[in-house]
Design a protein around this motif. Structure first.
Motif, PDB file in Angstrom:
ATOM      1  N   GLY A 194       0.799  -1.226   0.000  1.00  0.00           N
ATOM      2  CA  GLY A 194       0.000   0.000   0.000  1.00  0.00           C
ATOM      3  C   GLY A 194       0.830   1.273   0.000  1.00  0.00           C
ATOM      4  O   GLY A 194       0.327   2.348   0.299  1.00  0.00           O
ATOM      5  N   LYS A 207      -4.351   2.326   1.740  1.00  0.00           N
ATOM      6  CA  LYS A 207      -5.225   1.384   1.025  1.00  0.00           C
ATOM      7  C   LYS A 207      -4.800  -0.073   1.198  1.00  0.00           C
ATOM      8  O   LYS A 207      -5.360  -0.959   0.546  1.00  0.00           O
ATOM      9  N   LEU A 208      -3.828  -0.337   2.064  1.00  0.00           N
ATOM     10  CA  LEU A 208      -3.327  -1.698   2.246  1.00  0.00           C
ATOM     11  C   LEU A 208      -4.455  -2.688   2.512  1.00  0.00           C
ATOM     12  O   LEU A 208      -4.564  -3.740   1.845  1.00  0.00           O
TER      13      LEU A 208
END
Length: 515
Positions: A194, A207-208
């Motif tokens: 991410g 956004k991982l």
């Protein structure tokens, strides 16, 4: 889903060092097949294979050039399919190591990406006009006059996970391997996917977890697969995000807090002696996680770590006793157990004398960097002798002969001379060996539900004693380990009912007791 992996014990194989079947000096898939009966005897439920995909081997396979092909060094796809089938007959599952943070610079995607700024694969990787943050993480490409980003070597460019097409290609590839009949993945450095270089964020990007949820939904979430993420940055709180049962991400992560208790200022090269109070604190933090919050992984070693007997134990007088003590201490905690090849024999670090004996790219980079800083070769080799990743990668010691039963050719990496006394033949023939301690622990994990369901409670004790309880509503078990080379006193009011397992040492050194 029954989560078969909660009771499972997974054995990590580093294929190039496990067993060579064709005498080219490099371990291979047919060598693994040859030794499956040994693993069946040990009792493991699954094998995790370090990467066997096509690779130029800059980082021993963690630089993948074709996700869909087996590297000829290890064999063929037919060999791999035979491995899955023969392992299945022995009730052994196959877990694949997968690197999706980066590829090799020899991957077709990167070759296309380099061709022009307008190439359809250009945005599969991270390109910028100027480096952002650490210059060492950017390499200039003269053909397009831009820099590409890499967290590891320049031969390992990072994929651009913000590109939806990249994610779709990764999902497609993962489903290809799942269809082959594997039982899950170990996901290399998964906490890095991410990243946002513009914000100088490399781990735990915003956004991982969205990416992991998407991956779960598109691939392994459909069945009861084992997925474990390598995440050096993870903590018990972050583990809840990765492996909370209602999060639909991963089964678990590898948390490294216990090992980092010996990393001076967080730097693994600055090794500190075993600090048992800090170890207790680190392990307790993870053990306090309930199964409803997250699931743990339990491990003492892997392909990136020194041998535990050399790292924290005693290579000499108490080699076997310390190997057994750490095994019992860790593998009676709550979580899924992982064993690294040779750990069940009490294998030790290699006595490296010079850089020429070391293959590991990370070790060579460390040597070069320290030389530039003015350190002597003797000082640098002393550190590498303790910490080089090649300590875990020397060939598996099967027999007492000069080549350890690993090969008849010239081994790709030096064989530890102590194979004369530390080897599988000797261990299997000795009912009091480290091997049988591991075998008994594995049987306990299969048979005893308290290992999965029981609570964990740390007990007050002397600094060098690690003592804890595993408790259910009806049963209580006491685990006591002396992690020093001298007698320590442990007092309690518990009444011993039954000794389950010990390291056959001093009466007060290590016993597990139902009370």
């Amino acid at each position: 889903m029954n989560n078969w992996w909660k009771k499972a014990v997974i054995y990590q194989i580093y294929p190039r060092s496990f067993k060579d079947s064709n005498d080219d000096g490099i371990g291979d898939i047919n060598g693994i097949i040859e030794k499956l009966t040994y693993l069946e005897k040990l009792g493991v439920d699954g094998i995790w294979l370090s990467p066997i995909y096509q690779s130029p081997m800059v980082d021993n396979g963690y630089d993948i050039s074709d996700y869909y092909k087996i590297d000829p060094l290890f064999g063929t796809m037919a060999d791999f399919e035979a491995l899955i089938e023969k392992a299945k007959q022995l009730n052994i599952r196959v877990i694949m190591d997968l690197v999706v943070n980066h590829t090799s610079d020899q991957h077709l995607w990167f070759k296309e990406s380099k061709k022009s700024k307008n190439n359809p694969r250009r945005d599969f990787y991270i390109w910028r006009d100027q480096p952002i943050g650490e210059f060492k993480n950017w390499t200039y490409d003269s053909s397009t006059q831009q820099y590409y980003f890499h967290l590891f070597s320049p031969q390992q460019p990072d994929l651009n996970w913000e590109n939806e097409e990249v994610r779709k290609e990764i999902h497609k590839m993962m489903n290809f391997w799942l269809a082959k009949g594997i039982s899950g993945f170990r996901l290399d450095v998964i906490d890095l996917i991410g990243k946002k270089p513009e914000q100088e964020i490399t781990v735990n990007g915003p956004k991982l977890h969205d990416y992991l949820k998407e991956m779960n939904l598109a691939t392994f979430g459909k069945k009861d697969y084992l997925t474990v993420g390598e995440a050096w940055s993870s903590s018990p709180e972050l583990a809840k995000l990765y492996s909370g049962p209602n999060r639909h991400e991963l089964s678990m992560v590898f948390g490294f807090w216990h090992l980092l208790t010996s990393a001076g200022n967080g730097d693994k090269w600055k090794k500190l002696p075993l600090n048992v109070p800090k170890l207790k604190e680190a392990m307790t933090a993870w053990q306090k996680l309930t199964p409803n919050e997250a699931w743990n992984s339990l491990f003492l070693g892997n392909h990136d770590l020194p041998r535990i007997v050399s790292f924290w134990g005693d290579e000499g007088t108490y080699r076997e006793k310390s190997a057994k003590a750490f095994a019992i201490l860790f593998h009676l905690m709550r979580g899924t157990s992982f064993i690294y090849q040779g750990e069940e024999l009490g294998m030790t670090n290699f006595p490296f004398e010079n850089l020429s004996a070391i293959n590991d790219v990370e070790s060579h980079e460390y040597f070069t960097d320290r030389k530039k800083e003015g350190q002597s070769e003797e000082e640098i080799i002393k550190v590498l002798r303790e910490m080089s990743r090649d300590n875990a990668r020397t060939p598996m010691q099967w027999t007492s002969d000069e080549k350890a039963g690993f090969t008849k050719g010239k081994a790709w990496l030096s064989i530890n001379p102590n194979t004369k006394i530390i080897n599988a033949d000797q261990a299997v023939s000795d009912s009091n060996s480290v091997f049988y301690t591991y075998q008994k622990l594995i049987k306990l994990r299969h048979q005893e539900n308290w290992l999965i369901e029981g609570d964990f409670e740390l007990l007050e004790s002397a600094d060098e004693i690690f003592a804890y309880l595993r408790k259910t509503t009806t049963r209580t078990f006491l685990v006591v380990a002396n992690l020093s080379n001298s007698s320590q006193r442990f007092e309690s009011s518990f009444v011993k009912k039954n000794e389950i397992i010990s390291n056959d040492s001093f009466p007060d050194l290590l016993t597990d007791i139902e009370i």
